[in-house]
Design a protein around this motif. Sequence first.
Motif, PDB file in Angstrom:
ATOM      1  N   ARG A 124       0.755  -1.070  -0.081  1.00 27.01           N
ATOM      2  CA  ARG A 124      -0.192   0.073  -0.087  1.00 27.01           C
ATOM      3  C   ARG A 124       0.944   1.229  -0.043  1.00 27.01           C
ATOM      4  O   ARG A 124       0.713   2.042  -0.674  1.00 27.01           O
ATOM      5  CB  ARG A 124      -1.126   0.053   1.107  1.00 27.01           C
ATOM      6  N   MET A 125       1.958   1.276   0.617  1.00 21.75           N
ATOM      7  CA  MET A 125       3.072   2.372   0.629  1.00 21.75           C
ATOM      8  C   MET A 125       3.447   2.490  -0.789  1.00 21.75           C
ATOM      9  O   MET A 125       3.524   3.614  -1.364  1.00 21.75           O
ATOM     10  CB  MET A 125       4.021   2.142   1.818  1.00 21.75           C
ATOM     11  N   GLU A 126       3.759   1.425  -1.466  1.00 16.95           N
ATOM     12  CA  GLU A 126       4.413   1.513  -2.864  1.00 16.95           C
ATOM     13  C   GLU A 126       3.267   2.063  -3.981  1.00 16.95           C
ATOM     14  O   GLU A 126       3.646   2.712  -4.867  1.00 16.95           O
ATOM     15  CB  GLU A 126       4.707   0.186  -3.258  1.00 16.95           C
ATOM     16  N   ALA A 127       1.950   1.718  -3.705  1.00 16.27           N
ATOM     17  CA  ALA A 127       0.990   2.155  -4.353  1.00 16.27           C
ATOM     18  C   ALA A 127       0.844   3.861  -4.290  1.00 16.27           C
ATOM     19  O   ALA A 127       0.177   4.263  -5.365  1.00 16.27           O
ATOM     20  CB  ALA A 127      -0.119   1.833  -3.986  1.00 16.27           C
ATOM     21  N   LEU A 128       1.326   4.291  -3.397  1.00 11.11           N
ATOM     22  CA  LEU A 128       1.295   5.942  -3.485  1.00 11.11           C
ATOM     23  C   LEU A 128       2.278   6.629  -4.192  1.00 11.11           C
ATOM     24  O   LEU A 128       2.092   7.616  -4.235  1.00 11.11           O
ATOM     25  CB  LEU A 128       1.240   6.311  -1.717  1.00 11.11           C
ATOM     26  N   LEU A 129       3.177   5.853  -4.715  1.00 13.04           N
ATOM     27  CA  LEU A 129       4.306   6.275  -5.474  1.00 13.04           C
ATOM     28  C   LEU A 129       3.858   6.723  -6.940  1.00 13.04           C
ATOM     29  O   LEU A 129       2.869   5.819  -7.458  1.00 13.04           O
ATOM     30  CB  LEU A 129       5.560   5.685  -5.460  1.00 13.04           C
ATOM     31  N   SER A 130       4.206   7.811  -7.599  1.00 13.86           N
ATOM     32  CA  SER A 130       4.358   7.696  -9.001  1.00 13.86           C
ATOM     33  C   SER A 130       4.843   6.631  -9.807  1.00 13.86           C
ATOM     34  O   SER A 130       5.881   6.030  -9.261  1.00 13.86           O
ATOM     35  CB  SER A 130       4.799   9.153  -9.442  1.00 13.86           C
ATOM     36  N   ASP A 131       4.703   6.681 -11.057  1.00  4.86           N
ATOM     37  CA  ASP A 131       5.362   5.621 -11.750  1.00  4.86           C
ATOM     38  C   ASP A 131       6.867   5.767 -11.870  1.00  4.86           C
ATOM     39  O   ASP A 131       7.558   4.998 -11.581  1.00  4.86           O
ATOM     40  CB  ASP A 131       4.762   5.776 -13.354  1.00  4.86           C
ATOM     41  N   GLU A 132       7.138   7.201 -11.916  1.00  2.84           N
ATOM     42  CA  GLU A 132       8.605   7.580 -11.903  1.00  2.84           C
ATOM     43  C   GLU A 132       9.207   7.114 -10.691  1.00  2.84           C
ATOM     44  O   GLU A 132      10.395   6.404 -10.676  1.00  2.84           O
ATOM     45  CB  GLU A 132       8.874   8.825 -12.113  1.00  2.84           C
ATOM     46  N   LEU A 133       8.524   7.224  -9.485  1.00  2.00           N
ATOM     47  CA  LEU A 133       9.504   6.944  -8.187  1.00  2.00           C
ATOM     48  C   LEU A 133       9.221   5.534  -7.825  1.00  2.00           C
ATOM     49  O   LEU A 133      10.196   4.756  -7.420  1.00  2.00           O
ATOM     50  CB  LEU A 133       8.917   7.885  -6.909  1.00  2.00           C
TER      51      LEU A 133
END
Length: 264
Positions: A124-133
């Motif tokens: 769920r933390m990773e899902a908050l990242l933009s594609d670039e990050l």
Amino acid sequence: MCRWAAYRGDPIYLEELVSSPAHSLIEQSHCATRAKTATNGDGFGIAWYADRPEPGRYRDILPAWSDCNLRSIARQIRSPLFLAHVRAATHGATRRDNCHPFVHGRWSFMHNGQISGFEHIRRRMEALLSDELFHARTGTTDSELLFLLALEFGLDISPRTAIARAIETAEALSRETGGEVLVRFTAAFSNGEALYAVRYATDDKPPTLYAAPLGNERSYCLVSEPLNDEADRWAEIPNGAMIVISDRGMATERFLPQASACAA
């Protein structure tokens, strides 16, 4: 727990923190005195700033005490701002991508601490990242993910607010999953201009952090453990504090993730 050291001020050789002092970072890698584990042998890394905006970096999975290249590099590289870290793994395998400092653009970041139950909230933390990050993530540690979340939340604009939002996000997700809400976070990070550090924990047991002047009134080092026995020289940074070292010297301010995040 890991050990680390950071410096901003007049240019010095990295060895003045990494290898020369009686209780240098290399010494702490196999004989830490203020950590739960005395040995921090799961890799090391250094990031330093020179003539280019982005930092140079050297990392390896060898214990710091056994890499002869580290001593040679520390003796030759002179920098006004650098971060150095020795790792005792809590999350993530012993591999180069998991060794601190982490770097993205002009930013560098290193961390000592943990997110309890990280495996339950990682996705769920990773899902908050933009594609670039998201695609910039190369390792598997909670530390790197907190760094990328801070970048997502505007580290370039407001370092304090961005770090606070990253920590509060981890706490909020832990509450939602019904797990233990425990974040221990003592970190240093820099954009090549100012050096920032935060000491914080939800349980009032944050990893240690000390500060001391090194040279003139605008040159300071931050360390997990004092580098020598001069006890009066080292000031312990309290829990819930943020340090900013700039051309104006060192400033300390209160750090509370929820309050800082709400102030954005």
